[in-house]
Design a protein around this motif. Structure first.
Motif, mmCIF file in Angstrom:
data_model
loop_
_atom_site.group_PDB
_atom_site.id
_atom_site.type_symbol
_atom_site.label_atom_id
_atom_site.label_comp_id
_atom_site.label_asym_id
_atom_site.label_seq_id
_atom_site.Cartn_x
_atom_site.Cartn_y
_atom_site.Cartn_z
ATOM 1 N N PRO A 5 0.827 -1.195 0.000
ATOM 2 C CA PRO A 5 0.000 0.000 0.000
ATOM 3 C C PRO A 5 0.865 1.250 0.000
ATOM 4 O O PRO A 5 1.910 1.271 0.654
ATOM 5 C CB PRO A 5 -0.804 -0.120 1.298
ATOM 6 N N VAL B 356 -12.456 0.700 3.206
ATOM 7 C CA VAL B 356 -12.596 -0.669 3.674
ATOM 8 C C VAL B 356 -13.929 -0.829 4.404
ATOM 9 O O VAL B 356 -14.698 -1.762 4.152
ATOM 10 C CB VAL B 356 -11.424 -1.028 4.620
ATOM 11 N N CYS B 394 -4.794 -3.275 7.092
ATOM 12 C CA CYS B 394 -5.069 -1.972 6.508
ATOM 13 C C CYS B 394 -4.719 -0.919 7.550
ATOM 14 O O CYS B 394 -4.588 -1.223 8.729
ATOM 15 C CB CYS B 394 -6.532 -1.854 6.076
ATOM 16 N N LEU B 404 -5.289 -1.832 -0.805
ATOM 17 C CA LEU B 404 -4.964 -3.087 -0.121
ATOM 18 C C LEU B 404 -4.433 -4.132 -1.103
ATOM 19 O O LEU B 404 -4.689 -4.053 -2.296
ATOM 20 C CB LEU B 404 -6.226 -3.652 0.561
ATOM 21 N N ASN B 408 -5.953 -9.186 1.044
ATOM 22 C CA ASN B 408 -6.719 -8.412 2.018
ATOM 23 C C ASN B 408 -8.031 -7.898 1.440
ATOM 24 O O ASN B 408 -9.047 -7.836 2.131
ATOM 25 C CB ASN B 408 -5.867 -7.264 2.558
ATOM 26 N N GLN B 409 -8.008 -7.561 0.147
ATOM 27 C CA GLN B 409 -9.270 -7.191 -0.507
ATOM 28 C C GLN B 409 -10.245 -8.358 -0.440
ATOM 29 O O GLN B 409 -11.429 -8.183 -0.139
ATOM 30 C CB GLN B 409 -9.021 -6.827 -1.973
#
Lengths: 331, 511
Positions: A5, B356, B394, B404, B408-409
């Motif tokens: 990220p 998120v 996150c 992300l 993680n998504q």
């Protein structure tokens, strides 16, 4: 897929995103710079009158642009707002000047306002129906009323200029409760309500999800079609109000002129305000700032003796810059 | 069949951004033969074809066509050189006449003007070869997909093609139209034209092809006469599973020892939808991980979409907890207690610009809002819980989901449905495109959810994931359920066999 990220937990400015910063706060900075510039160079800038002139001029654009922001947030666009203003502007005087109310001005004005805004909302609903039901591209779907709407307004009035002096009606454009112009109050209320709605309600989330990823929204149970219907109806509703404000200020309604070019002013305000033109990200307050910026640029140039034609070019330049900034941010 | 070599591609390499898409790929096609090119998604078939037709430039390797080196830099040049491609989506101009489409790019002129009569005649003549008679003056768009395909083929022949490449030509045809197409292919063959036939439908390959080249991971695995290779071998080589020695544990799945299947939750009988789903029946039992296995184009995803109300059915019926269930919108399915994680996270899963938190609660919105206003306290509470429980990495609930990682998504999307406490969760390729660590985590999560009583329908193209993860497997083949395997019957061999042969062994599903 496994990209790290770009955000940094340590809050370091090592990868400070200049374009992101400008896209987010650029409009506000531009607005502040304009104010500072005017305070320094424009005579009589810091007066209540200047504020009033600018606010009244920007009001109708902001009112329409609020609806436009919601439409654009779903990934659509509404070209018909100017024509819908003309329809509302043509319809209202026909009703409150009509002899059937027999001098009962209050009733006549109430019926006129309600019907004009209702018809405007229905026009918007028609746009939404074309977009949602028939999957017509919004730019084409709203082109229908963009063209036909003004024709309808002209047909309603036989292309005659309707002149009137009805203070009860014109209060919407000229009234000043507590010293504030009524249309400014309407504008503030609309902006505040829409901003709240977009952030805090289920409908607001549906709008952003629809514009952000329609297929994902649909699969998550979002009523995508109903959301689209609603935003176009709201856009029509806002255009209806703006149409009434314009004719109230002018004491006259000319179907050829009411709302002319308004769709472009509204889209420009939305774009400069930082709303993503492809949908999914929207800011109502940004739209307000965008409209104010465009207005103030024009005022600044005019007040300092630059002709209106040059002002138009500058306006176009600002819009191009705003859209360019948006694209830089989304690489 | 003479061994008259028409096309030879040897040692072809192609890299995209440093990642090899083809390494030492080989393809040899004889004159007048129909050659099947098969492989899973990402095996390199399309890349190989695009290298051949000049759409991509190869990094290494030799291409010889008609005995001469074949160097082209665009599909147009390839066409002029005698290689025509007919794509899945027909790339013709629907509003123009059949004649114009066939003669596009090589108009006949007479005295400097277009000679329409000669062009109409030529178009009719070309189509007649395939016993297709139609008014060539009418716009192409007036005709069926099958007919349009014939026109595309006629156009290819009109360019005096010696080799015609057909990329999944039958995917939008009905059975009768497929037979017509096969007649055309046989006619081409009789005229000495070669065909490269890309398809996932095994029966078709055996029907019409003479030889086959199997690709996997950018390499040519094997070339053989169709008569020398069994369906089972074909499928196992496509998937890279050696039938003779399949053992070991490759996934984080483990099947509970005993059969603990509860009552039937969801029943589907003879579902049909679109072209892809023809006759699918299955039963899902409470607390079980059921899986659809099948090759690409078998109708797995399409069936899942029908179950979730995202696509309409043509025929068949469904029952949920014994009651008739006919969703017309995903909302109906959600209200009935279903959830669906789609195979394409980007296209159908995440709303990239949303946080998120907002992504996680998208389906939940009706439950966490009162009078249309979202209860942000409640939202925050739920989001925090899932971020912690699923270990979603996150910076916070407000971070945009597009920032992300894939794994993680995917966890956020799983949480989107888990927050709804569904009865049935459909997972389409739940571990595709995420790194190995996250993959294991998600597999363990799926198992623990089913242990907790959740009914899971998992679609996966990874055979080992199905074999090791599922309690019950429905094998789909060309839109039909052809086998149901349960418990110990589930092995990679049995699944492969059902995928290849289209029949089983033990019990027939459905009625």
């Amino acid at each position: 897929m496994t990209d790290a990220p770009p955000w940094r937990s340590d809050g370091a400015l090592a990868n400070f995103d200049v374009f992101g910063f400008l896209a987010r706060y650029g409009t506000l900075i531009a607005l502040l710079l304009l104010v500072v510039f005017n305070l320094a160079f424009t005579r009589n800038f810091a007066t209540l009158q200047t504020l009033n002139v600018n606010l009244t001029q920007v009001c109708t654009i902001v009112i329409v642009a609020v609806g436009m922001t919601l439409v654009i947030a779903t990934g659509g666009i509404d070209l018909s707002v100017g024509s819908i203003m003309a329809i509302a502007g043509a319809l209202a005087p026909l009703i409150f000047l009509s002899p059937i109310f027999d001098g009962n001005v209050a009733v006549a004005v109430a019926v006129a306002m309600v019907s004009a805004i209702l018809v405007a909302t229905l026009c918007g609903l028609f746009n939404g129906w074309l977009v949602a039901q028939f999957r017509i591209q919004p730019i084409v779907a709203t082109l229908v009323l963009f063209i036909a709407g003004r024709g309808i307004a002209q047909a309603l009035t036989n292309s005659n200029l309707q002149v009137f002096r009805v203070p009860e009606f014109q209060w919407i454009g000229l009234g000043r409760p507590l010293g504030l112009p009524v249309q400014v109050i309407i504008m503030v209320v609309l902006v505040a309500f829409a901003a709240w709605m977009l952030r805090r309600t289920r409908f607001g989330r549906s709008i952003l999800a629809t514009g952000g990823n329609e297929r994902a929204a649909e699969l998550a149970g979002v009523a995508v079609n109903r959301t689209k219907l609603a935003v176009y109806a709201i856009s029509g509703f806002c255009a209806g109000i703006a149409g009434l404000v314009v004719i109230a200020i002018n004491s006259a309604s000319d179907a050829n002129l009411v709302g002319l070019g308004m769709e472009l002013d509204a889209i420009a305000a939305v774009a400069v305000g930082g709303t993503l033109l492809v949908g999914g990200r929207a800011t109502i307050v940004g739209t307000l700032l965008g409209a104010l910026t465009i207005q103030l640029v024009r005022y600044t140039l005019l007040a300092n003796g630059v002709p209106d034609a040059a002002a138009l070019i500058v306006k176009a330049g600002i819009i191009a810059l705003a859209v360019w900034l948006q694209q830089q941010r989304r690489t | 069949m003479g061994a008259d070599l028409l096309l030879a591609m040897q040692g072809v390499d192609k890299r995209f951004a440093g990642i090899p898409a083809l390494s030492q790929a080989t393809l040899e096609v004889n004159a007048g033969e129909v050659h099947a090119l098969v492989g899973q998604n990402g095996a390199g078939k399309s890349t190989l074809i695009k290298v051949l037709t000049g759409y991509h430039q190869r990094d290494a390797g030799e291409v010889t066509f008609l005995g001469k080196p074949f160097e082209v830099s665009s599909p147009q040049q390839a066409q002029a050189g005698g290689i025509s491609t007919i794509y899945q989506e027909i790339n013709l101009v629907p509003l123009r006449s059949v004649t114009e489409n066939i003669c596009l790019g090589r108009a006949k002129r007479r005295f400097g003007l277009l000679d329409w009569r000669a062009m109409h005649e030529e178009a009719e003549h070309l189509l007649n070869r395939f016993r297709v008679r139609l008014d060539v003056r009418r716009p192409l768009g007036d005709f069926s997909t099958a007919t349009q395909q014939m026109v595309a083929i006629a156009r290819a022949i009109g360019f005096s093609a010696r080799l015609v490449i057909m990329d999944e030509p039958t995917s939008s045809l009905d059975e009768q139209e497929v037979q017509v197409l096969f007649d055309v292919i046989r006619q081409l063959k009789a005229d000495g034209v070669s065909v490269i036939f890309v398809s996932h439908k095994l029966d078709e390959l055996y029907d019409v092809c003479d030889r086959v080249t199997i690709m996997r991971d950018g390499r040519t695995v094997r070339s053989a006469d169709m008569s020398d290779i069994s369906k089972l071998e074909l499928v196992s080589q496509m998937l890279g599973r050696d039938v003779s020695k399949m053992e070991g544990h490759a996934t984080a799945f483990s099947r509970p020892p005993a059969d603990r299947s509860g009552e039937v939750v969801l029943t589907a009988r003879s579902l049909a939808a679109g072209q892809a789903v023809r006759d699918v029946s299955f039963e899902l039992h409470r607390g079980e991980i059921a899986s659809f296995a099948g090759l690409l184009g078998a109708g797995r995803t399409e069936t899942a979409r029908v179950v979730f109300g995202a696509d309409p059915t043509r025929a068949g019926s469904m029952y949920l907890d014994g009651r008739a269930y006919a969703p017309t919108h995903p909302r109906d399915a959600i209200e009935a207690g279903l959830g669906f994680v789609s195979e394409d996270r980007k296209l159908e899963g995440i709303v990239p610009d949303m946080s998120v938190a907002d992504n996680l609660t998208l389906a939940l919105l009706p439950r966490i809002s009162a009078g249309g206003v979202v209860d942000e306290g409640k939202q925050r509470e739920i989001v925090d819980r899932f971020i912690k429980d699923l270990g979603i990495k996150c910076s916070g609930p407000g971070q945009k989901i597009r920032e992300l990682s894939g794994g993680n998504q995917q966890k956020v999307l799983l949480a989107r449905w888990l927050a709804m406490s569904p009865d049935v969760l459909i997972l389409d390729e739940p571990t595709r495109g995420i790194d190995v660590g996250a993959k294991g985590e998600i597999q363990r999560l799926i198992r623990s959810l089913s242990d907790g009583g959740l009914t899971v329908l998992m679609i996966s193209s990874e055979l080992e994931e199905v074999a090791e993860g599922a309690d019950r497997v429905f094998v789909l083949r060309e839109g039909r359920t052809v086998a149901e395997l349960a418990g110990d019957e589930i092995t990679e061999e049995t699944i492969l066999a059902a995928m290849a042969q289209g029949h089983v062994s033990h019990q027939e599903p459905g009625q």
